[in-house]
Design an enzyme around this catalytic site. Sequence first.
Site, PDB file in Angstrom:
ATOM      1  N   CYS A 268       0.798  -1.035   0.281  1.00 21.74           N
ATOM      2  CA  CYS A 268      -0.046   0.137  -0.025  1.00 21.74           C
ATOM      3  C   CYS A 268       0.839   1.184  -0.006  1.00 21.74           C
ATOM      4  CB  CYS A 268      -1.299  -0.081   1.102  1.00 21.74           C
ATOM      5  SG  CYS A 268      -0.613  -0.990   2.468  1.00 21.74           S
TER       6      CYS A 268
ATOM      7  N   ARG B  95       7.492 -10.821   5.323  1.00 23.71           N
ATOM      8  CA  ARG B  95       7.078 -10.748   6.799  1.00 23.71           C
ATOM      9  C   ARG B  95       7.843 -11.707   7.551  1.00 23.71           C
ATOM     10  NH1 ARG B  95       0.336  -9.444   6.078  1.00 23.71           N
ATOM     11  NH2 ARG B  95       0.882  -7.765   4.657  1.00 23.71           N
TER      12      ARG B  95
ATOM     13  N   GLN C  22       0.727 -11.258  -2.775  1.00 24.35           N
ATOM     14  CA  GLN C  22      -0.651 -10.633  -2.634  1.00 24.35           C
ATOM     15  C   GLN C  22      -1.175 -10.431  -3.671  1.00 24.35           C
ATOM     16  OE1 GLN C  22       0.079  -7.411   0.177  1.00 24.35           O
ATOM     17  NE2 GLN C  22      -0.969  -8.769   1.793  1.00 24.35           N
TER      18      GLN C  22
ATOM     19  N   ASP D  28      -2.911  -8.184  -4.589  1.00 22.95           N
ATOM     20  CA  ASP D  28      -3.286  -6.853  -4.050  1.00 22.95           C
ATOM     21  C   ASP D  28      -3.715  -5.965  -4.753  1.00 22.95           C
ATOM     22  OD1 ASP D  28      -3.436  -5.278  -1.616  1.00 22.95           O
ATOM     23  OD2 ASP D  28      -1.164  -4.830  -1.506  1.00 22.95           O
TER      24      ASP D  28
ATOM     25  N   HIS E 266      -5.386  -1.575  -4.565  1.00 17.20           N
ATOM     26  CA  HIS E 266      -5.914  -0.267  -3.693  1.00 17.20           C
ATOM     27  C   HIS E 266      -6.859   0.651  -4.431  1.00 17.20           C
ATOM     28  CE1 HIS E 266      -2.377  -2.083  -1.515  1.00 17.20           C
ATOM     29  NE2 HIS E 266      -3.163  -1.616  -0.446  1.00 17.20           N
TER      30      HIS E 266
ATOM     31  N   LYS F 272     -12.038  -4.465   8.592  1.00 17.62           N
ATOM     32  CA  LYS F 272     -11.972  -5.370   7.324  1.00 17.62           C
ATOM     33  C   LYS F 272     -13.261  -6.554   7.298  1.00 17.62           C
ATOM     34  CE  LYS F 272      -8.289  -8.321   9.509  1.00 17.62           C
ATOM     35  NZ  LYS F 272      -7.161  -8.995   9.328  1.00 17.62           N
TER      36      LYS F 272
ATOM     37  N   HIS G 122      -8.323  -1.378   0.715  1.00 21.54           N
ATOM     38  CA  HIS G 122      -7.280  -2.435   0.199  1.00 21.54           C
ATOM     39  C   HIS G 122      -8.014  -3.872   0.076  1.00 21.54           C
ATOM     40  CE1 HIS G 122      -3.922  -0.460   3.056  1.00 21.54           C
ATOM     41  NE2 HIS G 122      -5.214   0.187   3.239  1.00 21.54           N
TER      42      HIS G 122
END
Length: 644
Positions: free
Chosen positions: A338, A367, A385, A387, A389, A473, A519
Amino acid sequence: MVNITFPDNSVRQFEDGISGLEIAKSLSNSLAREVLAITVDEEIWDVTRPINKDASIKLHKWGDEESKHAFWHSSAHLMAEAIESIYPGTEFGIGPAIENGFYYDVDPGDSVQITDSDLIVIEKKMKELSTQKLAYSRKEVTKSEALEFFTEKGDEYKIELINDLEDIELTLYSQGNFTDLCRGPHLPDTAPIKAIKLLSVAGAYWRGDEKRKMLTRIYGISFPKQKMLEEYLEMLEKAKERDHRKIGRELELFTFSQRVGSGLPLWLPKGAQLRERLESFLKKVQLQHGYQPVITPHIGQKELYVTSGHYEKYGKDSFQPIKTPQEDEEFLLKPMNCPHHCEIYKSRQFSYKDLPVRYAEFGTVYRYEQSGELHGLTRVRGFTQDDAHIFCTPDQLKDEFNKVIDIILYIFKALDFQDFTAQISLRDPDDKEKYIGSDENWEKAEAAILEATNEKGLETVIEKGEAAFYGPKLDFMVRDAIGRKWQLGTIQVDYNLPERFELEYVGSDNEKHRPIMIHRAPFGSMERFVAVLIEHTAGKFPLWLSPEQAVILPISEKYHDYAEKVLNSLNNYDIRTLIDKRAESIGRKIRDSELKRIPYLLIVGEKETEAGTIAVRKQGEGDIGTMKFEEFVEFIQSEVAKQI
RNA sequence: GCCGAUGUAGCUCAGUUGGUCAGAGCAGCUGAUUUGUAAUCAGCAGGUCGACGGUUCGACUCCGCCUAUCGGCUCCA
């Protein structure tokens, strides 16, 4: 007399103080033998407890959840009694019934260690006690009486539990020599607990707090019949066959290397193919939904994450910064995409007419997960991910949120994931310190999610305290082969990052406004999604995803030329096909291809060569007949078309 | 990170109280077989017994430490 209403709404009168068991007996002796619990006006009771008021009831036999709960809870007490007799002085934490079985957290004292081999001894003692048909008796006590009892017994954990309870009537349950603080209900006696298996011993922090003492947790399961236990254990064994770690190795999808590092998956060619197909599937869906692909690097300056707040929150527990040869320059492996996407947003100006903007990236993040947490592909230290946004105006938020829900549901449907739960994760109202951002924004964000899911008619469970630190979320959770829940798809509303990165757009009023960020990741991570997909399908992937769709099995070398011809034709139609040219028996070739979960086996021998056909065998089903080449192509194409 | 268990050939596993115990099946390689719907036969090759230290005349075996994996707990942006 009391009026008892049965589930079919019939009402009968019984003597005041009649028990569920006695009611059952009045209906039939066989029912009385099987009844394990009773619901009395929405409350679940012991079947032996006297009913002193008019009530509607439902009697529960083994099949009902209520009965299983009472059964396993009683089993936990039985185990506690066994443990106390073997390890005198043991102190007891909590011992509840769970979805499948029960556990008890115990503290046998610092000098005693209960290990796997001790389970058999405890199990044996339990069986011995169960045959004694010990009655579970219920006793109502005051808080101070309860405290007195456990103080005398010297059970600090129970004392703590009682002290945290309100000063109301408590109940103690006893069977044999064991008494426990317990709300109940329980079985009438221990006799029905005939088949017992203690499954594992593990450490568990007292009250789930890692700062407190670690107790010994013993997991077990029990059934009224030995056969049920055997079936259950067999089912567990079968579930293990679906384990993605096992199938991943067998089908050569992925591997790990100690030299590369734990939690860092290596995708093998077939696994990579599978993953790339999923990615292109989603890319196509996203393009249709107005997403724009972006690409960002794997590292970013430490300051970027200080700005985003991730550094403060996770910096200590992350991979530590990479240093450049110049002093004072530090970069972090990106733990999230992000911040990079925020910087992309900042690279130009936006008008309200440009929004929503949707940036999508298959972004790989790193991570540092705790070592004890790593698990196959479901919990890793480096993952990708799917991902994206979305930057939008406040009045676009709900609609955008709904559109993301649609994408996730579409994907789950395409992959036949029916058994999922949608979980709304909100802030813990008692621990606001854990989160960043203003109360006002949190309230807005939470309201948006609740409103959107409501509008969609999505069935959800609400979990307080499960929100991300920057926003609430909606997560889509699925279970793995042995029932563990994993989060796949996720949608998160975020007012905070736009603030921290000072994101803006120009509104129709010609003033600057702050966009809201969503997200979202429908798969979650490619690694975890593939893992769950493997367990879900037991490696039998839908045809469109399968790395190999068909294998040609020539009866003997004589038919290799024909097999080659078929292969070339199929490849022209993009049907992923290979030939097994080994000098093996056809039986052997079939077996090996079946084990590789190749969807279609195409057998070609004399008959097929002469007639220009192929004998088709479907994985797991067997021979489905002979087809002409064109027929088979059409057959395959229509199957793929049906799937996506 | 914490509790417990485990780590022997690519895979699945045997290995009795420390002393020819480094083994099997499958996979692999070589050869023979040319096969009609879930394992053709034979031979060969494969291991610093997770790593490091210690005890011992001698360690796969006992002890310590580390590491990885497994089952939980905690955590999960």
